[in-house]
Design an enzyme around this catalytic site. Structure first.
Site, PDB file in Angstrom:
ATOM      1  CE1 TYR A 242      -3.747   2.433   0.597  1.00  0.00           C
ATOM      2  CE2 TYR A 242      -2.404   3.289   2.392  1.00  0.00           C
ATOM      3  CZ  TYR A 242      -3.492   3.411   1.550  1.00  0.00           C
ATOM      4  OH  TYR A 242      -4.315   4.509   1.652  1.00  0.00           O
TER       5      TYR A 242
ATOM      6  CG  ASP B  93       5.892   3.651   0.800  1.00  0.00           C
ATOM      7  OD1 ASP B  93       6.166   4.322   1.821  1.00  0.00           O
ATOM      8  OD2 ASP B  93       4.725   3.444   0.427  1.00  0.00           O
TER       9      ASP B  93
ATOM     10  CE  LYS C  37       2.202   5.081   8.586  1.00  0.00           C
ATOM     11  NZ  LYS C  37       0.858   5.542   8.912  1.00  0.00           N
TER      12      LYS C  37
END
Length: 426
Positions: free
Chosen positions: A144, A239, A267
């Site tokens: 994702y 990623d 994050k």
């Protein structure tokens, strides 16, 4: 455990937000029941609106590596607040965080701050297409990379939790330019480059997949991506929105000792604020506007409040703090394995750095197909039982869990007692 007020809030939220939430997996559809509504958080704990306390292993899906509301971070945020909440102009705080990221990740020569992981990955593939003048993007099934159109082709995370193979609204022309391959599959990767190498702008991968459950990429798989992209003149994008400063002190790039062309972060570098970034080699990053003709912009990019939080969060995450958190993660995971064996529960427990996950499966889980075959109904039952014991894990077997430096061994033993009780009832 009373959940009356949470249920009332959820009913009200359903009249305002689609499904009552502002991000799909929060709705608890994969595990049943209604979501918790949180009143406040502190350290390793969440407190819901009914006054229940939970040991939290979601940690806002990863950012809170120092725990919730760390005093030193909040003090810097309060200082920044009184100096203005947004400038729409450069500030020294952007430089401080950017320099700290470059110190931790020396291969990152240039970096651009953005506001979300989706924005970072979307911008990185636009950059790759602009540089190579090629259309196709290679991703891996179950990985994702946010919710831009190109990435919602056989994606993991909440898309997988809801059983959506390809999101409605993604037009065929976009889907055709995205090649989705099985994760950890060397043969499929090589065949793809043999057939399409001249059309491939980039390969983007979660080197440690965290959105189909926690599944590490095989070292030879990651190394082969690097080799093939170099040979084909394609860009290699890792990623690390989730894994950056989580899977290893330097993220997956440090763990695998790999040198990508571009990296996407998020994050942890925001400390709970909406911060992400993409960066990499100067020869590529310098082709972004205003230096080059590849456009990317954002009103709130480099927001001074968020920069203050991100810098302090990363500064306080020393190697010693990180290593101690890894030790606690290993302690918890070994305890869960021991309890599964004690109760005869078929369970695969995976941990990488400060991240962990588990699958109710007889065999190791190596890719999305394996993850789908795990027993999701059993996971849902276990989730509910753990919640009753005051342990909050991700509400989907497709998601990862996290530890923070604020988790104590007392928290971990309390968690293991909850797992012991839950396994006895499965």
């Amino acid at each position: 455990m009373k959940r009356t007020q949470s249920n009332d809030y959820f009913k009200e939220a359903e009249s305002i937000f689609p499904g009552g939430v502002n991000s799909p997996v929060r709705a608890f559809k994969a595990v049943g029941g209604n979501p918790l509504f949180i009143d406040h958080a502190q350290g390793s704990y969440l407190y819901d609106v009914d006054g229940n306390q939970f040991v939290d292993y979601v940690l806002s899906w990863g950012p809170m590596i120092l725990g919730h509301a760390p005093k030193d971070v909040l003090e810097k945020v309060q200082d920044a607040l009184w100096e203005g909440t947004s400038y729409g102009a450069p500030s020294p705080r952007e430089i401080k965080l950017g320099k700290l990221i470059k110190e931790r990740l020396p291969f990152v020569e240039r970096i651009r701050m953005v506001n979300s992981g989706t924005e970072a990955t979307m911008s990185a593939i636009r950059l790759a297409r602009g540089i190579t003048k090629r259309p196709k993007v290679v991703k891996f099934i179950g990985c994702y990379h946010g919710h831009s159109d190109s990435f919602l082709v056989q994606a993991g995370s909440g898309v997988a939790s809801f059983g959506i193979a390809d999101s409605a609204g993604v037009i065929p022309e976009v889907a055709r330019e995205t090649i989705a391959l099985p994760y950890n599959d060397l043969d499929a990767l090589r065949t793809c480059f043999e057939e399409h190498g001249h059309e491939i702008a980039c390969v983007i991968v979660e080197a440690i997949a965290g959105n189909m459950g926690l599944i590490p990429g095989h070292k030879e798989f990651i190394e082969e991506i690097r080799r093939l992209t170099t040979e084909a003149g394609s860009l290699f994008i890792i990623d690390e929105v989730m894994t950056g400063f989580r899977a290893h002190y330097q993220g997956a790039v440090g763990l695998y000792k790999v040198d990508p062309d571009l990296i996407c972060l998020g994050k942890v570098i925001g400390g709970g604020f909406p911060v992400a970034a993409f960066g990499g080699k100067a020869q590529y990053m310098n082709q972004i506007a205003p230096l080059g003709d590849i456009y990317q912009a954002g009103t709130l990019s480099g927001n001074p409040i968020a920069m203050a939080a991100g810098y302090e969060n990363l500064r306080l995450l020393t190697k010693e703090v990180f290593d101690h958190t890894v030790e606690k993660t290993a302690y918890l995971c070994q305890g869960i394995r021991n309890l599964a064996e004690k109760h005869g529960v078929a369970l695969q427990v995976v941990s990488v750095g400060t991240m962990f996950g588990f699958f109710f499966s007889e065999k190791p889980v190596l890719n999305f197909e394996d993850s789908k075959q795990a027993d999701h109904q059993l996971f849902a039952k276990a989730h509910g039982l753990l919640l009753q014991e005051g342990v909050y894990i991700a509400p989907s077997q497709y998601e990862s869990n996290f530890l923070s430096s604020a988790h104590s061994y007392e928290d971990l033993d309390r968690t293991l007692a909850a797992f012991d009780k839950a396994f006895s009832q499965l």
